[in-house]
Design a protein around this motif. Structure first.
Motif, PDB file in Angstrom:
ATOM      1  N   SER A 166       0.753  -1.132  -0.136  1.00  0.00           N
ATOM      2  CA  SER A 166       0.151  -0.029  -0.008  1.00  0.00           C
ATOM      3  C   SER A 166       0.751   1.381  -0.095  1.00  0.00           C
ATOM      4  O   SER A 166       0.431   2.274  -0.789  1.00  0.00           O
ATOM      5  N   GLU A 185      -5.656  -2.149   8.050  1.00  0.00           N
ATOM      6  CA  GLU A 185      -6.172  -2.578   7.013  1.00  0.00           C
ATOM      7  C   GLU A 185      -6.994  -3.853   6.925  1.00  0.00           C
ATOM      8  O   GLU A 185      -7.986  -4.170   6.322  1.00  0.00           O
ATOM      9  N   ASP A 210      -4.762  -3.941  -5.301  1.00  0.00           N
ATOM     10  CA  ASP A 210      -4.168  -4.373  -4.277  1.00  0.00           C
ATOM     11  C   ASP A 210      -4.720  -5.581  -3.553  1.00  0.00           C
ATOM     12  O   ASP A 210      -5.774  -5.799  -3.061  1.00  0.00           O
TER      13      ASP A 210
END
Ligand SMILES: Nc1nc2c(ncn2[C@@H]2O[C@H](COP(=O)(O)OP(=O)(O)OP(=O)(O)O)[C@@H](O)[C@H]2O)c(=O)[nH]1
Ligand SMILES: [Mg+2]
Ligand SMILES: [Zn+2]
Length: 287
Positions: A166, A185, A210
């Motif tokens: 990220s 996350e 991602d």
């Protein structure tokens, strides 16, 4: 008719980005509906001015987990340190992506923490034949190299938790604000239990995804015959094996084993091969 790429699937809508980078909120045309669930993020589609998706263009590839189509490449991210590179885990991830037949770029991030061990690993995977780039999201080093790799392609980011996926994406384009630091996350991901992947647009022709880390890799799907073909560097030596198929295990006259003895194939790669081979054999026994 307009064309575009599906970047998100939410609440029955498909979000389609056209060649000018404009996103359209689309529904699926009735006659396509029966195929609705086979429409994937990453699919190129034709849609009408009324934002109805009329057809799906030919798909180059697709993956089930995450459910996505037309991935051009995977950028597999590891960290020089923190977390340290686990060679067996890295080889397992490489094998799974090779199995999906998707081109791979290896990215060693946190290169600000690199030492001799990291340089050895860099050299090892270059010798295998992989494209390897080194970056530091923290120092903002060589992010241009990564941008270059991403340009014009649909790329999935994969790799263990905490390696800086990220952070890299945020460095590549300031418009991104992916949450970093790992834990938050993961909680977010758990709560939403997203069933569909989303693509994020870098520009009109470059997209990134991602991907959750490969935490539990299972080789259910990989046969003992296929496994050696997923180690690209073995390919040059199998013609010297006496048996076909050769599992490069206990067979006499084996090109791969000769390659290792002469130092042309790296010992650690062969060890990973044998570990994964054992894992596949043990999975078989359980069923
Ligand atoms: N030293 C150093 N630290 C970095 C670098 N890139 C990221 N970090 C740190 O590493 C930690 C994890 O970064 P993330 O970007 O959240 O990692 P991730 O791969 O997205 O992790 P998950 O989302 O859990 O899969 C954060 O504390 C970052 O600040 C780097 O290049 N160098
Ligand atoms: Mg992350
Ligand atoms: Zn052999």
């Amino acid at each position: 008719m307009n064309t575009g790429i599906v970047i998100k699937n939410m609440n029955g809508y498909f979000y389609v980005q056209d060649g000018d980078g404009i996103v359209h909120e689309c529904k699926v045309r009735g006659r396509l509906k029966k195929d609705k669930y086979s429409l994937l993020v990453g699919d190129y589609v034709e849609f009408s001015d009324e934002n109805l998706i009329e057809s799906i263009l030919e798909r180059h590839n697709s993956m089930v987990r995450p459910a996505v189509a037309n991935i051009d490449q995977v950028v597999l991210v590891v960290a020089a340190h923190d977390p340290d590179i686990n060679i067996l885990l890295l080889d397992k991830m490489l094998v799974m992506i090779e199995h999906a037949d998707i081109p791979i770029v290896l990215c060693i991030n946190k290169y600000d923490l690199a030492d001799d061990k990291t340089h050895e690993i860099l050299e090892l995977y270059q010798s295998v034949g992989y494209t390897v780039i080194t970056t530091s999201a923290y120092m903002n080093t060589d992010i241009d190299k990564l941008r270059h790799v991403l340009s014009g392609k649909v790329t999935a980011f994969a790799g263990p938790s905490g390696v800086g996926k990220s952070s890299l994406l945020n460095a590549v384009d300031p418009k991104f604000s992916f949450q970093t630091g790992g834990i938050s996350e993961k909680i977010k991901r758990g709560r939403h239990t997203t069933r569909h992947a989303s693509l994020f647009s870098l520009d009109a022709h470059s997209f990134i995804m991602d991907t959750p880390g490969f935490s539990a890799i299972e080789f259910n799907d990989v046969s003992l015959e296929r496994l050696p073909t997923l180690f690209p560097e073995f390919g040059d030596y199998v013609s010297d094996c006496k048996f076909s198929p050769c599992y490069h295990d206990h067979e006499p006259v084996c090109g791969v084993k000769t390659g290792i003895e002469s130092g042309l194939i790296r010992e650690s790669r062969y060890q990973s091969y044998m570990s994964i081979r054992e894992e596949i054999k043990n999975q078989r026994k359980r069923f």
